[in-house]
Design a protein around this motif. Structure first.
Motif, mmCIF file in Angstrom:
data_model
loop_
_atom_site.group_PDB
_atom_site.id
_atom_site.type_symbol
_atom_site.label_atom_id
_atom_site.label_comp_id
_atom_site.label_asym_id
_atom_site.label_seq_id
_atom_site.Cartn_x
_atom_site.Cartn_y
_atom_site.Cartn_z
ATOM 1 N N ARG A 173 13.946 28.468 107.289
ATOM 2 C CA ARG A 173 14.576 29.501 106.583
ATOM 3 C C ARG A 173 13.306 29.350 105.465
ATOM 4 N N LEU A 174 12.862 28.298 104.902
ATOM 5 C CA LEU A 174 11.635 28.085 103.970
ATOM 6 C C LEU A 174 10.846 28.662 104.369
ATOM 7 N N GLY A 175 10.347 28.896 105.240
ATOM 8 C CA GLY A 175 8.410 28.669 105.901
ATOM 9 C C GLY A 175 7.984 27.030 105.632
ATOM 10 N N ILE A 176 8.878 26.233 105.425
ATOM 11 C CA ILE A 176 7.931 24.894 105.395
ATOM 12 C C ILE A 176 8.380 23.764 105.967
ATOM 13 N N THR A 177 7.573 22.648 106.913
ATOM 14 C CA THR A 177 8.602 21.604 106.986
ATOM 15 C C THR A 177 8.734 20.602 107.005
ATOM 16 N N GLN A 178 9.831 20.191 108.330
ATOM 17 C CA GLN A 178 10.772 19.466 107.659
ATOM 18 C C GLN A 178 10.384 18.490 106.685
ATOM 19 N N SER A 179 9.445 17.139 106.891
ATOM 20 C CA SER A 179 9.161 16.749 106.596
ATOM 21 C C SER A 179 9.160 17.188 104.851
ATOM 22 N N VAL A 180 8.097 18.019 104.106
ATOM 23 C CA VAL A 180 7.773 18.542 102.948
ATOM 24 C C VAL A 180 9.434 18.483 102.699
ATOM 25 N N PHE A 199 26.580 21.394 101.882
ATOM 26 C CA PHE A 199 27.472 22.513 102.087
ATOM 27 C C PHE A 199 27.253 22.956 102.924
ATOM 28 N N ASP A 200 26.184 24.107 102.981
ATOM 29 C CA ASP A 200 26.129 24.970 104.497
ATOM 30 C C ASP A 200 26.126 24.137 105.572
ATOM 31 N N GLY A 201 25.729 22.267 106.006
ATOM 32 C CA GLY A 201 25.466 21.940 106.599
ATOM 33 C C GLY A 201 24.473 22.302 107.775
ATOM 34 N N LEU A 202 23.370 22.415 107.102
ATOM 35 C CA LEU A 202 22.275 23.002 108.062
ATOM 36 C C LEU A 202 21.087 21.299 107.968
ATOM 37 N N SER A 203 20.066 21.223 108.820
ATOM 38 C CA SER A 203 19.527 20.258 109.275
ATOM 39 C C SER A 203 18.267 20.664 107.943
ATOM 40 N N GLU A 204 17.448 19.389 107.916
ATOM 41 C CA GLU A 204 16.202 20.166 107.290
ATOM 42 C C GLU A 204 15.371 20.755 108.224
ATOM 43 N N ARG A 205 15.109 20.564 109.237
ATOM 44 C CA ARG A 205 14.406 21.520 110.415
ATOM 45 C C ARG A 205 15.432 22.886 110.116
ATOM 46 N N GLU A 206 16.217 22.725 110.192
ATOM 47 C CA GLU A 206 17.215 24.617 109.781
ATOM 48 C C GLU A 206 16.550 25.105 108.508
ATOM 49 N N VAL A 207 16.649 24.708 107.108
ATOM 50 C CA VAL A 207 15.810 24.427 106.038
ATOM 51 C C VAL A 207 14.690 24.933 105.824
ATOM 52 N N GLY A 208 14.067 24.110 106.319
ATOM 53 C CA GLY A 208 12.362 24.431 106.819
ATOM 54 C C GLY A 208 11.891 25.360 107.050
#
Length: 153
Positions: A128-135, A117-126
């Motif tokens: 933000r949450l302090g985790i890797t993109q693969s997680v 809904f916000d259109g963030l990439s997995e890398r951006e979410v990672g």
């Protein structure tokens, strides 16, 4: 007085009074008119040209050009690219998805919100949450499986 354009040119060369007369083109001929008619004609013509330029600029499409093989105007134009059944199925699935989202945990809802809904990439979410993109990718996959099961039931 009605004249063809060639007659007008000939008369204008031989008679200087034609320089002061006003004519408008009507069905391939020139028609002598008074100043008011001349002004109205060219004002309307310029307005029409301006409106056509606006239509072209804004990519408007006139429905006047849509006729059937006999020249009758069409009452409607069908969009063959749109599948009504698919549209209905998508609407039902969206309704089911809206009902299923509140059944997820807060963290799952936040992840789905951020990605879809916000259109963030997995890398951006990672980040933000302090985790890797693969997680993030693995969590997203698990959440989508969970949503699919909820929707199918």
């Amino acid at each position: 007085m009605e004249l063809s354009y060639t007659e007008f040119c000939r008369c204008r060369e031989s008679d200087q009074t034609y320089m002061d007369k006003l004519f408008i083109p009507i069905q391939g001929c020139l028609l002598e008119v008074v100043r008011e008619q001349y002004t109205d004609f060219y004002r309307d013509k310029e307005r029409w040209r301006y409106l056509q330029k606006l239509d072209t600029k804004n990519r408007l499409l006139s429905l006047d050009g849509f006729t059937d093989s006999e020249g009758n105007p069409l009452d409607f134009i069908t969009d063959e690219a749109v599948d009504i059944a698919e549209t209905v199925v998508n609407a039902v699935m969206v309704d089911r998805l809206k009902a299923a989202l509140p059944l997820l945990s807060d963290s799952e809802q936040e992840l789905i919100q951020a990605i879809f809904f916000d259109g963030l990439s997995e890398r951006e979410v990672g980040a933000r949450l302090g985790i890797t993109q693969s997680v993030v990718n693995k969590r997203k996959a698990r959440i989508l499986i969970k949503l699919r099961k909820i929707i199918e039931n």
